[in-house]
Write an enzyme that holds these catalytic residues in place. Structure first.
Site, short mmCIF file in Angstrom:
data_model
loop_
_atom_site.label_atom_id
_atom_site.label_comp_id
_atom_site.label_asym_id
_atom_site.label_seq_id
_atom_site.Cartn_x
_atom_site.Cartn_y
_atom_site.Cartn_z
N SER A 8 -3.41 -35.71 17.52
CA SER A 8 -4.62 -35.73 18.33
C SER A 8 -5.51 -36.93 18.03
CB SER A 8 -5.42 -34.45 18.12
OG SER A 8 -5.84 -34.33 16.77
N ASP A 12 -15.59 -36.20 18.10
CA ASP A 12 -16.15 -35.04 17.42
C ASP A 12 -17.63 -34.90 17.74
OD1 ASP A 12 -13.71 -34.64 16.28
OD2 ASP A 12 -14.27 -35.32 14.27
N GLY A 225 -8.78 -26.36 -1.02
CA GLY A 225 -10.21 -26.64 -1.07
C GLY A 225 -10.66 -27.06 -2.46
N GLY A 256 -9.21 -32.56 4.99
CA GLY A 256 -7.76 -32.41 4.90
C GLY A 256 -7.03 -33.63 5.41
N ASP A 257 -7.56 -34.25 6.46
CA ASP A 257 -6.96 -35.47 6.99
C ASP A 257 -7.05 -36.59 5.96
OD1 ASP A 257 -6.78 -33.95 9.31
OD2 ASP A 257 -8.57 -34.82 10.19
#
Length: 327
Positions: A8, A12, A225, A256-257
């Site tokens: 994707s 944002d 996390g 996370g990216d």
């Protein structure tokens, strides 16, 4: 090492709610939720999983190939990515749809409620990796991250057909995928990326145990996390790495990216999985210190300082030389 990142590309819309979502939810009314949260601020940022990962790789000195679909409004974003080391010439531009939108609200505990509008991303299924290879050359790795589900399956099949190593990162799209599709996406992946929740969901959706999934992939990288990361592979003891502490988290979006970008860059340099996990955690911590997913800046000095604080001298022989080359 050349990495192609499929997935994707989005804009944002990030908002913050000063309260707690949990305090607004009534346990006996969850079947009829109708809530509105008054946000304190709005940030418009560049995003999308593949674009975020490619940006991070570019910041770390690689030149990743970004593969995805966007709308005609993408041009300023394209310039931004190219200026930060990303090859965007394999991005498909839709003639009719807008670039995807991610709308996310975070509360004071960093819980998030989000909606994703696919838009032009639905045309990613029209992209053929063979055309990408013909234009940019054969990549050493293709990361298949969340995208139009048909595109994810098509890219996975193309990697099998072309004999190109690939990593699977289905994450947010697990909810949209059928059992056979989940299994097809992970089968033969050199690496599988999930967070802790997605790991459990992956097993449920695939109808497989963790042990059975480990038999189908090279290694399984799971982020936890604040608890760090765990890397597992069939027939060996798990590798665990604690996270880099961030005293005051600013925004968790895209962390996370960022971890994936740091981890993949380190593996491209040929270092150990332990060192790769450490760098992934250090880049992730940097993103936590800023609003948005591509507003952070990396330098060798900054990353080495974070690594030294979190891990002492255990990273130096593998990562220092590479990081000192960064501006």
């Amino acid at each position: 090492m050349r990495i192609a990142v499929t997935g994707s590309i989005a804009t944002d819309h990030l908002m913050t709610f000063p309260g707690r979502f949990a305090e607004q939810l009534l346990a006996d009314r969850l079947d009829r939720v109708s809530l509105s949260f008054l946000a304190d601020n709005l940030e418009l940022r560049r995003g999308g999983v593949a674009a975020n990962i490619a940006f991070g790789l570019g910041m770390l000195g690689l030149r990743p190939v970004l593969v995805g679909a966007v709308g005609g409004d993408f041009e300023p974003y394209r310039v931004w990515l190219k200026d930060h080391g990303v090859d965007t010439d394999s991005v498909r531009v839709s003639a009719t749809r807008h670039t995807a939108r991610f709308v996310c609200t975070s509360d004071r505990d960093q819980n998030q409620i989000a909606t994703f509008y696919a838009g032009a991303m639905t045309e990613a299924r029209e992209i053929d990796l063979r055309d990408v290879v013909a234009r940019a050359g054969r990549p050493d790795l293709v990361l298949i991250s969340p995208d139009d589900p048909e595109a994810m399956l098509r890219h996975t099949r193309a990697c099998h057909d072309l004999g190109i190593p690939f990593a699977a990162d289905p994450s947010q799209q697990l909810a949209r995928l059928a059992r056979a599709e989940v299994r097809e996406l992970v089968d033969g992946a050199g690496r599988l990326f999930t967070n802790e929740y997605e790991a459990a969901l992956l097993c449920e959706k695939a109808g497989l145990t963790e042990e059975q999934i480990l038999q189908r992939v090279g290694s399984w990288v799971t982020t936890h996390g604040e608890a760090g990361v765990r890397i597992r592979a069939a027939g060996r003891e798990p590798l665990t790495m604690h996270a880099v502490e961030v005293p005051g988290v600013v925004d968790p979006t895209g962390v996370g990216d960022a971890f994936r970008a740091g981890f993949l860059a380190a593996t491209a340099w040929g270092v150990s999985e332990q060192a790769a996990a450490q760098l992934g955690c250090a880049v992730a911590a940097t993103v936590l210190d800023s609003v948005g997913t591509q507003e952070y800046r990396l330098s060798g000095e900054l990353l080495l300082d974070r690594l030294h604080t979190a891990y002492g001298c255990r990273y130096e022989t593998e990562l220092t030389a590479h990081l000192m080359e960064l501006a």
